[in-house]
Design a protein around this motif. Sequence first.
Motif, PDB file in Angstrom:
ATOM      1  N   LYS A 175      13.201  13.545  -1.089  1.00  0.00           N
ATOM      2  CA  LYS A 175      14.137  13.273  -1.579  1.00  0.00           C
ATOM      3  C   LYS A 175      15.696  12.938  -0.862  1.00  0.00           C
ATOM      4  N   HIS A 176      15.883  12.348  -0.756  1.00  0.00           N
ATOM      5  CA  HIS A 176      16.625  11.736   0.634  1.00  0.00           C
ATOM      6  C   HIS A 176      17.580  10.253   0.790  1.00  0.00           C
ATOM      7  N   ASP A 177      18.685   9.892   0.272  1.00  0.00           N
ATOM      8  CA  ASP A 177      19.161   8.299   0.361  1.00  0.00           C
ATOM      9  C   ASP A 177      19.466   8.061   1.485  1.00  0.00           C
ATOM     10  N   ASP A 178      19.605   8.400   2.875  1.00  0.00           N
ATOM     11  CA  ASP A 178      20.458   8.228   3.875  1.00  0.00           C
ATOM     12  C   ASP A 178      18.646   7.710   4.355  1.00  0.00           C
ATOM     13  N   PRO A 179      18.296   5.660   4.756  1.00  0.00           N
ATOM     14  CA  PRO A 179      17.640   5.726   5.736  1.00  0.00           C
ATOM     15  C   PRO A 179      17.290   5.814   7.167  1.00  0.00           C
ATOM     16  N   ALA A 180      18.646   5.598   7.750  1.00  0.00           N
ATOM     17  CA  ALA A 180      18.661   5.814   8.888  1.00  0.00           C
ATOM     18  C   ALA A 180      18.478   7.200   9.319  1.00  0.00           C
ATOM     19  N   LEU A 181      18.827   8.309   8.745  1.00  0.00           N
ATOM     20  CA  LEU A 181      18.066   8.924   8.690  1.00  0.00           C
ATOM     21  C   LEU A 181      16.987   9.930   8.876  1.00  0.00           C
ATOM     22  N   THR A 182      16.523   9.064   8.278  1.00  0.00           N
ATOM     23  CA  THR A 182      14.181   9.066   7.586  1.00  0.00           C
ATOM     24  C   THR A 182      14.023   8.946   8.664  1.00  0.00           C
ATOM     25  N   LEU A 183      14.547   7.523   8.927  1.00  0.00           N
ATOM     26  CA  LEU A 183      13.926   7.254  10.343  1.00  0.00           C
ATOM     27  C   LEU A 183      14.491   7.534  11.927  1.00  0.00           C
ATOM     28  N   VAL A 184      15.299   8.180  11.975  1.00  0.00           N
ATOM     29  CA  VAL A 184      15.154   9.326  13.164  1.00  0.00           C
ATOM     30  C   VAL A 184      14.591  10.228  13.393  1.00  0.00           C
ATOM     31  N   ALA A 185      14.514  10.975  11.492  1.00  0.00           N
ATOM     32  CA  ALA A 185      13.507  11.923  11.879  1.00  0.00           C
ATOM     33  C   ALA A 185      12.355  12.180  11.520  1.00  0.00           C
ATOM     34  N   GLY A 186      11.687  10.215  11.898  1.00  0.00           N
ATOM     35  CA  GLY A 186      10.327  10.571  12.062  1.00  0.00           C
ATOM     36  C   GLY A 186       9.965  10.095  10.740  1.00  0.00           C
ATOM     37  N   LEU A 187      10.459  10.213   9.565  1.00  0.00           N
ATOM     38  CA  LEU A 187       9.740  10.218   8.140  1.00  0.00           C
ATOM     39  C   LEU A 187       9.467   9.096   8.196  1.00  0.00           C
ATOM     40  N   THR A 188       9.951   8.117   7.883  1.00  0.00           N
ATOM     41  CA  THR A 188      10.204   6.779   8.389  1.00  0.00           C
ATOM     42  C   THR A 188       9.609   5.997   9.849  1.00  0.00           C
ATOM     43  N   SER A 189       8.353   4.681   9.330  1.00  0.00           N
ATOM     44  CA  SER A 189       8.321   3.885  10.570  1.00  0.00           C
ATOM     45  C   SER A 189       8.369   2.512  10.144  1.00  0.00           C
ATOM     46  N   ASN A 190       8.556   2.012  11.623  1.00  0.00           N
ATOM     47  CA  ASN A 190       8.532   0.286  11.259  1.00  0.00           C
ATOM     48  C   ASN A 190       6.993  -0.084  11.523  1.00  0.00           C
ATOM     49  N   LYS A 191       5.960   0.856  12.172  1.00  0.00           N
ATOM     50  CA  LYS A 191       5.608   0.601  12.834  1.00  0.00           C
ATOM     51  C   LYS A 191       3.810  -0.183  11.921  1.00  0.00           C
ATOM     52  N   PRO A 192       3.124  -0.603  11.926  1.00  0.00           N
ATOM     53  CA  PRO A 192       2.035  -1.438  10.484  1.00  0.00           C
ATOM     54  C   PRO A 192       0.727  -0.092  10.878  1.00  0.00           C
ATOM     55  N   ALA A 193       0.512   0.400  12.063  1.00  0.00           N
ATOM     56  CA  ALA A 193       0.125   1.702  11.699  1.00  0.00           C
ATOM     57  C   ALA A 193      -0.158   2.536  11.078  1.00  0.00           C
ATOM     58  N   ASP A 194       1.511   2.710  11.189  1.00  0.00           N
ATOM     59  CA  ASP A 194       1.912   4.294  10.777  1.00  0.00           C
ATOM     60  C   ASP A 194       1.902   3.930   8.812  1.00  0.00           C
ATOM     61  N   LYS A 195       1.993   3.237   8.822  1.00  0.00           N
ATOM     62  CA  LYS A 195       2.043   2.963   7.295  1.00  0.00           C
ATOM     63  C   LYS A 195       1.042   2.963   6.666  1.00  0.00           C
ATOM     64  N   LEU A 196      -0.214   2.204   7.157  1.00  0.00           N
ATOM     65  CA  LEU A 196      -1.662   1.881   6.677  1.00  0.00           C
ATOM     66  C   LEU A 196      -2.234   3.500   6.938  1.00  0.00           C
ATOM     67  N   ARG A 197      -1.596   4.602   7.336  1.00  0.00           N
ATOM     68  CA  ARG A 197      -2.027   5.792   6.857  1.00  0.00           C
ATOM     69  C   ARG A 197      -2.510   6.158   5.544  1.00  0.00           C
ATOM     70  N   ALA A 198      -1.508   4.983   4.655  1.00  0.00           N
ATOM     71  CA  ALA A 198      -1.738   6.027   3.285  1.00  0.00           C
ATOM     72  C   ALA A 198      -3.035   5.092   2.834  1.00  0.00           C
ATOM     73  N   LEU A 199      -3.657   3.824   3.960  1.00  0.00           N
ATOM     74  CA  LEU A 199      -4.788   2.828   3.026  1.00  0.00           C
ATOM     75  C   LEU A 199      -6.086   3.518   2.366  1.00  0.00           C
ATOM     76  N   ILE A 253       0.827  -1.281   0.515  1.00  0.00           N
ATOM     77  CA  ILE A 253      -0.250  -0.443  -0.101  1.00  0.00           C
ATOM     78  C   ILE A 253       0.863   1.167  -0.070  1.00  0.00           C
ATOM     79  N   LEU A 254       1.437   1.342   0.738  1.00  0.00           N
ATOM     80  CA  LEU A 254       2.511   2.115   0.717  1.00  0.00           C
ATOM     81  C   LEU A 254       3.358   2.335  -0.647  1.00  0.00           C
ATOM     82  N   SER A 255       4.402   1.803  -1.216  1.00  0.00           N
ATOM     83  CA  SER A 255       4.825   1.888  -2.016  1.00  0.00           C
ATOM     84  C   SER A 255       3.734   1.891  -3.562  1.00  0.00           C
ATOM     85  N   ASP A 256       2.926   1.649  -3.437  1.00  0.00           N
ATOM     86  CA  ASP A 256       2.149   2.416  -5.114  1.00  0.00           C
ATOM     87  C   ASP A 256       1.483   3.650  -4.390  1.00  0.00           C
ATOM     88  N   THR A 257       1.014   3.919  -3.191  1.00  0.00           N
ATOM     89  CA  THR A 257       0.512   5.646  -3.256  1.00  0.00           C
ATOM     90  C   THR A 257       1.945   5.874  -3.546  1.00  0.00           C
TER      91      THR A 257
END
Length: 815
Positions: free
Chosen positions: A316-340, A118-122
């Motif tokens: 646009k950013h190439d470092d996934p670690a920094l995006t995770l620390v900044a809160g732009l990406t998340s490992n929680k499924p509930a955060d990914k389901l916001r795009a549903l 869902i996240l990748s398609d959106t």
Amino acid sequence: MDASLEKIADPTLAEMGRNLKEAMKMLEESQNRRVEDENGKKLMSEDIPGPLQGSGQDMVSILQLVQNLMHGDEDEEPQSTRIQNIGEQGHMALLGHSLGAFISTLDKEKLRKLTTRILSDTTLWLCRIFRYENGCAYFHEEEREGLAKICRLAIHSRYEDFVVDGFNVLYNKKPVVYLSAAARPGLGQYLCNQLGLPFPCLCRVPCNTMFGSQHQMDVAFLEKMIKDDIERGRLPLLLVANAGTAAVGHTDKIGRLKELCEQYGIWLHVEGVNLATLALGYVSSSVLATTKCDSMTLTPGPWLGLPAVPAVTLYKHDDPALTLVAGLTSNKPADKLRALPLWLSLQYLGLDGIVERIKHACQLSQRLQESLKKVNHIKILVEDELSSPVVVFRFFQELPDSASHVSESESSCVLASDSVLKAVPAPNMAPSAVNRERHSCDALNRWLGEQLKQLVPASGLTVMDLEVEGTCIRFSPLMTAAVLGTRGEDVDQLVACIESKLPVLTCTLQLREEFRQEVEGMAGLLYVDDPNWPGIGVVRYEHANDDKNSLKSDPEGENIHAALLKKLNELESDLTFKMGPEYKSMKSCIYIGMASDDTDVSELVETIAVTAREIEENSRLLENMTEVVRKGIQEAQVQLQKANEERLLEEGVLRQIPVVGSVLNWFSPVQASQKGRTFNLTAGSLESTEHTYVYKAQGTGVTPPPTPSGTRIKQRLPGQKPFKRSLRGSDAVSETSSVSHIEDLERMEHLSTGPEQNTQEMAHGPEQPPGDSVPPASHPEALQNRAHHPEDDHPQMRKPGSRDLRFTQPVNSHL
């Protein structure tokens, strides 16, 4: 839809779709159904909070309660049109929230695969639709949340030791975030609160001051500020540019700003409503340059009319670690389901449906802009940006002498476009006069905006106050058209309403000065300068006990003005009258609303003065009469007591004894005169009744003074409303009715003439047309044939203004 739901193998999904359909059907039908008074009272009683029922309730009962809570105050507030125009695409967005809760119950492996898809398609669809290649997406409920996370990412990218040292790194080299002066209010404060930065870290970049638009960032001045910050040991961190400012929809010079940011290593973030035009086939060069920025925030919910859809920040950013620390990406499924919800809605609309909605909104803006260009007294902002989906306009009035310089009204009312810098006062006007005229135009524009919002609710207009231009009216269909269902016919109706209101606006603005002069020349009236009132003016009546230097409350003045307001409203004129406190004071005054070109200001002011004076005199007469009556009663009591004492001395003590007095009165009657007292209310004096008993008649007393009346209050024609100029000779009155009205007036004027004119008529005779068979009065035949009338011997018996009927009798040629 029910047939399609039967094809779904999973019974839970099918049941969820049916439940959602039934629930939305129940809630939407209640919007169009009128509830009777009895049912309304019942619903209000059921809405009172109570304890939780032990046995529970079914879904229909719960939805009924929700319906009552949503529409229980329909009589007090206007119905929301958002639910009425949700449509099927809105149902898909709402279904996404229900599906998100259902999907979260799956096992971890299935949940991970589904949320990743869902996240990748959106993300892929949004990047391709809005021409932002190879970007990542962050979905968030709060529109400003994405920018806060981008700022955090920029801090982590520029400060390598920020994860370890924290604020100590920032203290040694303070970051600077640049915001445009035309940015949305409160954005800088929100960023500082979210990031824990002090306010000096914010830097507001002024807009163009020497040339160009007042709402575009000054690039040259920004470069100077960046150099100064670097010299002071600060770190330029991030620049927030606008592709469509929140107020008027201007787009900054994104291409030039991008070059400047690359030169100094600054993160460039872009937001604005004009980013929606990236989905169209033709995009302006200034908006197209946003595809090269580091990040952008999109709001597809209002653009496409989708409720409860999150905003999206593409970056646009190439470092996934920094995006995770900044809160732009998340490992929680509930955060990914916001795009549903957005994932479902985009599939339902399709690419053609998305482009069509955005294109329709832009066409509405262009349609309104082209129509308003043909309307006089309307100034449009962003005239050179035809691709802008925002139209901002304002009413202004040009005076006849505005050819050589900026006129008084235009100097305060004109909107600065790309070719006009700011409202420059005329050379012959004082700054206070310019400010007063500007406030007057602001009040009229505020009134115009409120009227248009009521007349054309589907337009979604917004009344806003700009720092330089003043009060303006904004039409932004990209934010409202999909929700309100705005069509081209609504735009045409909006233009027609604007044209119908312009005569009232121009006349009101022109009559304000005449009203002020009339009030200042009228004794007893005080002109109140309140430029924020959308009408011809404000006036206050100064009564006898009015303390002009005091700002305290005045009960007597309030009573007079309340009675005056009632009298004025009873006249049933086209003007509106309201009572309110004067600006910065507690005293009451009369507010007079909008006026038309046939309004007689002199009669209006005269009527206000005369009516207020009559009310004051009547109130004082009542107060004086109360005091006089009280004193008269006291005086009468004293005189009656004195009369009793005199009667006792005159008759003697023996006559006061019942039996003895009767015998004495029988043998020797007392010839006492009847003495009484009468109270004259007009003169306020206690008089004797001896004259009444002697002459058997009561005196008339003193004649009360005549009630003051206005000298300029004219007689009105039949059907003519108060405060209107005479329609004599006007095309508005039919030929037959106008002739009859004129004859009536001439007859009344003739009857009101004195006896001198009749005497002159008698001497010379009335004018006779050529060929008339009636001889003049001096002719012997006429004198012989006229009938003798008693008034002939006594001309003074003839009523003033009466015609000599002797000249109307036909002459017998045989006599």
